[in-house]
Design an enzyme around this catalytic site. Structure first.
Site, PDB file in Angstrom:
ATOM      1  N   HIS A 114       0.806  -1.148   0.041  1.00 27.37           N
ATOM      2  CA  HIS A 114      -0.042   0.000  -0.037  1.00 27.37           C
ATOM      3  C   HIS A 114       0.708   1.247   0.080  1.00 27.37           C
ATOM      4  O   HIS A 114       0.802   2.153  -0.971  1.00 27.37           O
ATOM      5  CB  HIS A 114      -0.720  -0.072   1.151  1.00 27.37           C
ATOM      6  CG  HIS A 114      -1.899   0.963   1.449  1.00 27.37           C
ATOM      7  ND1 HIS A 114      -3.173   1.051   1.176  1.00 27.37           N
ATOM      8  CD2 HIS A 114      -1.600   2.435   1.985  1.00 27.37           C
ATOM      9  CE1 HIS A 114      -3.862   2.319   1.397  1.00 27.37           C
ATOM     10  NE2 HIS A 114      -2.959   2.982   1.759  1.00 27.37           N
ATOM     11  N   GLU A 115       1.778   1.415   1.016  1.00 25.47           N
ATOM     12  CA  GLU A 115       2.756   2.507   0.999  1.00 25.47           C
ATOM     13  C   GLU A 115       3.385   2.602  -0.123  1.00 25.47           C
ATOM     14  O   GLU A 115       4.060   3.621  -0.766  1.00 25.47           O
ATOM     15  CB  GLU A 115       3.372   2.522   2.313  1.00 25.47           C
ATOM     16  CG  GLU A 115       2.685   2.493   3.689  1.00 25.47           C
ATOM     17  CD  GLU A 115       1.478   3.641   3.762  1.00 25.47           C
ATOM     18  OE1 GLU A 115       1.538   4.642   3.128  1.00 25.47           O
ATOM     19  OE2 GLU A 115       0.700   3.206   4.403  1.00 25.47           O
ATOM     20  N   HIS A 136       1.567   4.662  -2.523  1.00 20.50           N
ATOM     21  CA  HIS A 136       1.913   6.050  -2.459  1.00 20.50           C
ATOM     22  C   HIS A 136       3.073   6.634  -2.946  1.00 20.50           C
ATOM     23  O   HIS A 136       3.328   7.510  -3.486  1.00 20.50           O
ATOM     24  CB  HIS A 136       1.641   6.286  -0.979  1.00 20.50           C
ATOM     25  CG  HIS A 136       0.319   6.221  -0.497  1.00 20.50           C
ATOM     26  ND1 HIS A 136      -0.607   6.848  -1.016  1.00 20.50           N
ATOM     27  CD2 HIS A 136      -0.162   5.600   0.683  1.00 20.50           C
ATOM     28  CE1 HIS A 136      -1.923   6.558  -0.393  1.00 20.50           C
ATOM     29  NE2 HIS A 136      -1.503   5.848   0.441  1.00 20.50           N
ATOM     30  N   GLU A 162      -4.870   7.771  -2.858  1.00 23.96           N
ATOM     31  CA  GLU A 162      -5.422   6.456  -2.370  1.00 23.96           C
ATOM     32  C   GLU A 162      -5.517   5.457  -3.436  1.00 23.96           C
ATOM     33  O   GLU A 162      -5.504   4.166  -3.319  1.00 23.96           O
ATOM     34  CB  GLU A 162      -6.525   6.450  -1.482  1.00 23.96           C
ATOM     35  CG  GLU A 162      -6.217   7.206   0.023  1.00 23.96           C
ATOM     36  CD  GLU A 162      -5.128   6.537   1.001  1.00 23.96           C
ATOM     37  OE1 GLU A 162      -5.214   5.202   0.610  1.00 23.96           O
ATOM     38  OE2 GLU A 162      -4.561   6.993   1.782  1.00 23.96           O
TER      39      GLU A 162
HETATM   40 ZN    ZN Z   1      -2.910   5.052   2.231  1.00 23.00          ZN
END
Ligand code: ZN
Length: 500
Positions: free
Chosen positions: A264-265, A268, A294
């Site tokens: 997830h990170e 980003h 997101e």
């Molecule tokens: Zn996030």
């Protein structure tokens, strides 16, 4: 372009770069607070943060900035499209900053640090009462800010801060449609038998988890030459495109948490590292908004990282790290466990199907808090009631209920909807990418993500803040943000696992 306009533009660009570099330093202080800070130094850091916030505020609100913007706006016709984007965003930011008194900014920053540490303690001890005064303060700060901004609606103002152009008027019907569409999917899943062995993910040594996920993160395209991955209580991605700081956390009995958090990170981080750096601190080097951000984290975490093609490539490697732990688990069981859907209390551990219900819960509560329909003291009960309505259970404690998230203690009201808007956008982008590159997922079976990253670089990252989430959706996917793509994706991925 006249001399004055040219001069105003170059002064503005130099100023924006300076702010960018200073903010990045503040970002490193924040990162350090989360990763390294000795507990006894929290109050000292809170003070530093306060001074830093004040300094940044003073720099951003210098009267010259207003004059440069006036000059540029008066000669708008001589500006290129990109220059107009820069001026428009600089104006938006300047007008907002200028309305806030410096002492307010410093006071709020200091209170945020204190509130963060109070929340950490309260969550540890399941003690909502000790956190309530901080939360009340955070809400008061937000109300005070909205007043300075002459905001028509305080909550809408903050939604727009995180996602320019977004409002409750757009979100309400989207969320209503989504929760209606999720219901039958979830009902089908919950009525099927849960075949995941309960203790499948136990005793995964942390060193192996870290070594494995570092390989995945690098394969996705994270540039360790200008970025780091460290351990922190809360996974996040901060820093700057030229110095990106990601964190994750490790639990021997929950290896999927560290892995999915890291993926997830990384999403980003890839967005940040893919942003153009020619005009630092301007709209041409900033992400489109939090929903767009997101969407990037979700694509890598979910559409890619939970998919069969991803695991086809990585499973042998995973088994090499965790031979004993996975000895009695076959490929199918492993894949199902990774995609297990269950109603659970903690948002960040939630599966893709129930995740958005957690967001809808918070969105409703934030609106009630802002409207004064729910008092701070009644928050735990209001939370539990909504949890029963939406998720069908009462959290065992406030730690598993209203104390679980970091956002409110830091005054980040209005941020939660961006997560779900990001999920909607992620699904739309996913299908758009696959339409253009029909055999895209075959790449993942070889551990190759260059074409997906290239598509995202071209269609999302390189556009920076030239458009907002809705504009991005329309250009890159041919339609505004909607619920169809996400519901289709969830049906395609999850129903086959639960209807055999
Ligand atoms: Zn996030």
């Amino acid at each position: 372009m006249g001399m004055d306009t040219r001069k105003a533009l170059s002064e503005l660009l130099a100023h924006q770069k300076r702010i960018d570099r200073l903010s990045a330093a503040a970002g490193i202080l924040f990162w350090d607070e989360q990763v390294n800070l000795p507990p006894g130094s929290a109050a000292f850091r809170a003070e530093q943060n306060g001074y830093y916030a004040e300094l940044l505020h003073r720099e951003s609100t210098l009267p010259e900035v207003g004059q440069w913007l006036d000059t540029l706006e008066a000669d708008r016709d001589s500006l290129s499209d990109d220059e107009r984007v820069i001026v428009k965003e600089a104006r938006r930011e300047y007008d907002r900053e200028v309305k806030l008194p410096g002492e307010f900014v410093a006071r709020r920053s200091k209170a945020r640090s204190e509130s963060f540490h109070a929340w950490v303690e309260a969550r540890k001890k399941n003690d909502f009462a000790s956190f309530a005064p901080h939360l009340r303060k955070a809400l008061d700060f937000s109300r005070e800010e909205a007043e300075y901004q002459d905001a028509e609606d305080a909550y809408d103002f903050f939604v727009d801060v995180y996602d320019p152009g977004m409002s409750t008027a757009v979100i309400d019907p989207l969320f209503a449609k989504l929760s209606e569409g999720l219901r039958p999917i979830l009902d089908t899943i919950l009525s099927a038998e849960d075949t995941t062995p309960p203790d499948l993910f136990r005793g995964f040594p942390v060193d192996g988890q870290e070594a494995f996920l570092r390989e995945v993160v690098a394969a996705f395209g994270f540039d360790f030459n200008v970025g780091r991955l460290d351990r922190a209580v809360h996974p996040f991605c901060g820093g700057h495109p030229l110095d990106t700081r990601m964190t994750t956390r490790y639990d021997p009995d929950n290896p999927l948490d560290s892995l999915s958090s890291a993926m997830h990170e990384t999403g980003h981080a890839l967005y940040e590292q893919g942003l153009p750096t020619d005009y630092p601190g301007t709209a041409l080097s900033h992400a489109a908004g939090m929903a767009a951000h997101e969407s990037q984290s979700r694509i890598w975490e979910n559409q890619v990282g939970r998919g069969r093609p991803f695991w086809r490539h990585w499973e042998p490697r995973y088994r090499a790290f965790f031979k004993e732990q996975l000895a009695k688990v076959d490929s199918d069981q492993l894949y199902r466990a990774i995609n297990r859907v269950a109603v659970t209390p903690i948002r960040v551990d939630a599966d893709e199907v129930t995740y958005n219900l957690h967001i809808i819960l918070r969105y409703g509560l934030e609106r009630d808090l802002f409207a004064g329909r729910v008092a701070i003291g009644d928050l735990p009960e209001a939370w539990n009631e909504r949890s029963r309505d939406l998720l069908g259970f009462t959290p065992a404690s406030d730690t598993e209920g209203c104390l679980q998230d970091v956002h409110w203690c830091e005054g980040m009201f209005g941020y939660f909807p961006s997560y779900t808007l990001g999920n909607l956008l992620a699904a739309q982008l996913w299908y758009a990418a696959k339409d253009t590159l029909p055999d895209l997922e075959e790449d993942f079976g070889r551990g190759d993500y260059t074409r997906l990253l290239g598509w995202l670089r071209e269609n999302v990252h390189s556009k920076a803040r030239r458009e907002n989430a809705n504009g991005l959706a329309e250009r890159a996917t041919g339609r505004p943000l909607g619920t169809e793509a996400l519901l289709r994706y969830l049906r395609e991925r999850y129903l086959p696992l639960y209807t055999t």
